[in-house]
Design an enzyme around this catalytic site. Structure first.
Site, PDB file in Angstrom:
ATOM      1  N   ASP A  15       0.941  -1.206   0.035  1.00  8.40           N
ATOM      2  CA  ASP A  15      -0.024  -0.055  -0.043  1.00  8.40           C
ATOM      3  C   ASP A  15       0.935   1.072   0.144  1.00  8.40           C
ATOM      4  O   ASP A  15       0.820   2.036   0.864  1.00  8.40           O
ATOM      5  CB  ASP A  15      -1.043   0.271   1.316  1.00  8.40           C
ATOM      6  CG  ASP A  15      -1.609  -1.163   1.435  1.00  8.40           C
ATOM      7  OD1 ASP A  15      -2.019  -1.734   0.675  1.00  8.40           O
ATOM      8  OD2 ASP A  15      -2.095  -1.553   2.625  1.00  8.40           O
ATOM      9  N   GLU A 222     -11.591  -0.318  -3.037  1.00  6.97           N
ATOM     10  CA  GLU A 222     -10.731   0.401  -2.057  1.00  6.97           C
ATOM     11  C   GLU A 222      -9.383   1.127  -2.551  1.00  6.97           C
ATOM     12  O   GLU A 222      -9.383   1.070  -3.758  1.00  6.97           O
ATOM     13  CB  GLU A 222     -10.242  -0.699  -1.054  1.00  6.97           C
ATOM     14  CG  GLU A 222      -9.484  -1.697  -1.829  1.00  6.97           C
ATOM     15  CD  GLU A 222      -9.037  -2.909  -0.582  1.00  6.97           C
ATOM     16  OE1 GLU A 222      -9.422  -3.011   0.524  1.00  6.97           O
ATOM     17  OE2 GLU A 222      -8.254  -3.954  -1.404  1.00  6.97           O
TER      18      GLU A 222
HETATM   19  O1  FUB Z   1      -2.989  -3.538   3.585  1.00  7.10           O
HETATM   20  C1  FUB Z   1      -4.338  -4.065   4.020  1.00  7.10           C
HETATM   21  C2  FUB Z   1      -5.202  -3.874   3.010  1.00  7.10           C
HETATM   22  O2  FUB Z   1      -4.984  -4.399   1.973  1.00  7.10           O
HETATM   23  C3  FUB Z   1      -5.473  -2.133   2.531  1.00  7.10           C
HETATM   24  O3  FUB Z   1      -5.893  -1.254   3.560  1.00  7.10           O
HETATM   25  C4  FUB Z   1      -6.305  -2.372   1.331  1.00  7.10           C
HETATM   26  O4  FUB Z   1      -6.056  -1.489   0.572  1.00  7.10           O
HETATM   27  C5  FUB Z   1      -5.526  -3.831   0.913  1.00  7.10           C
HETATM   28  O5  FUB Z   1      -4.210  -3.231   0.090  1.00  7.10           O
END
Ligand code: FUB
Length: 321
Positions: A15, A222
């Site tokens: 991320d 997301e």
């Molecule tokens: O790293 C945890 C979660 O996985 C993130 O918040 C999402 O975007 C995904 O990458």
């Protein structure tokens, strides 16, 4: 730059939120670890406990400096578990780390920690941002100095539990030809510690102005990111279970954003998450995959690849080879 570069083989991180401060790139990633927690659809296997910051001044080669831990779970009074994606914005000479974490009741919120330098150390606020929920903040400073936080994530990110900024009694995901669940955006107060307004939905629409549907593989899931290119606002995001990075463009920070295309096809690993930044006249996509961990979903590795635009402002799809 013809091929992607793995940035930090020494550790698993994901991320990446890349920002340019003082003519240097600073990357604020999630810090993956092998916790032994079982894999599930709510991301129980992403049990991260701290954040590091990395920096570099050459993208294609050259050293990547790990400045060490800048914030840990134990330091945040309201935190329960799972320090997920974060981002940092500079305002009035101070650096504000906006991060997602579950509270002691297992509900995600966004928190803020403040530092005098991009390398930290960051000092957390005693409480989360009032009225914040879900995950994956991107803190974007517009040319007029206003800071907006884009956020939201479905499934383990808990966005399906909220409508009109209120928690539902039971989670509900739209289905079929219902409009997809949108991400959220809110402007921050001048000190970047609170929302200055109630979060608003981020509309992503097709060329005819209709919201993308819940069953559209290119709808928001997301990992929001916002950047500006030649005066236009580029809202990019992960589509989650269809594993794409997509983008949409608009003419103001709130949208609507018109869907434009896919930036990156699925990578090895379930999640895909990115940031886009300009550095010394070139544009770069920072992202992650699970090739080095041989597909282990929760052990991700940071990558970067150059990004190119067509004359009309379309982003050329990135090859992951
Ligand atoms: O790293 C945890 C979660 O996985 C993130 O918040 C999402 O975007 C995904 O990458």
């Amino acid at each position: 730059m013809n091929h992607p570069r793995y940035l930090f083989p020494e550790d698993y991180m994901a991320d990446p939120s890349a920002n340019v401060f003082n003519n240097r790139i600073y990357i604020y990633p999630s810090h993956d670890r092998d916790s032994g927690s079982a894999e599930d659809d709510d991301g129980g296997h992403f049990e991260m406990r701290d954040y590091h910051v990395l920096s570099l001044d050459q993208v294609e080669q050259g050293p990547v400096t790990d400045h060490g831990c800048i914030l840990s779970l134990e330091q945040v009074p309201w935190a329960g578990r799972q320090m997920w994606d974060n981002d940092v914005v500079e305002k009035n000479g101070r650096y504000h780390l906006v991060f997602s974490c579950k509270d002691k009741n297992d509900v995600f919120h966004l928190g803020v920690a403040v530092a005098d330098r991009p390398e930290g150390p960051f000092v957390p606020q005693p409480d989360p941002i009032r009225g914040s929920y879900s995950i994956d903040p991107c803190a974007f400073k517009d040319d007029d100095g206003a800071v907006y936080v884009y956020f939201g994530g479905i499934w383990g990110g808990q966005l399906q539990w909220y409508r009109d900024n209120k928690m539902l009694k039971a989670e509900r995901l739209p289905e079929g030809d219902e409009p997809a669940l949108p991400g959220r955006v809110a402007r921050l107060t001048d000190d970047c510690l609170q929302f200055a307004e109630a979060p608003r939905p981020v509309p992503v629409v097709d060329a005819q102005g209709r919201p993308l549907r819940a069953d559209d593989p290119q709808r928001f899931f997301e990992a929001s990111w916002m950047h500006k290119y030649r005066g236009r606002y580029y809202y990019s995001y992960s589509t989650g279970d269809s594993h794409l990075l997509c983008y949409a463009t608009g003419d103001n920070p709130y949208g609507p954003f018109t869907y434009r295309g896919v930036i990156l096809d699925p990578v090895v690993g379930w999640t895909t998450h990115h940031s886009i930044v300009e550095f010394r006249g070139c544009w770069y996509l920072f992202y992650h995959d699970c090739v080095p961990s041989r597909g282990t979903t929760w052990l991700r590795s940071l990558k970067v690849q150059e990004l190119y635009y067509d004359e009309d402002g379309a982003i050329q799809k990135v090859s992951n080879d």
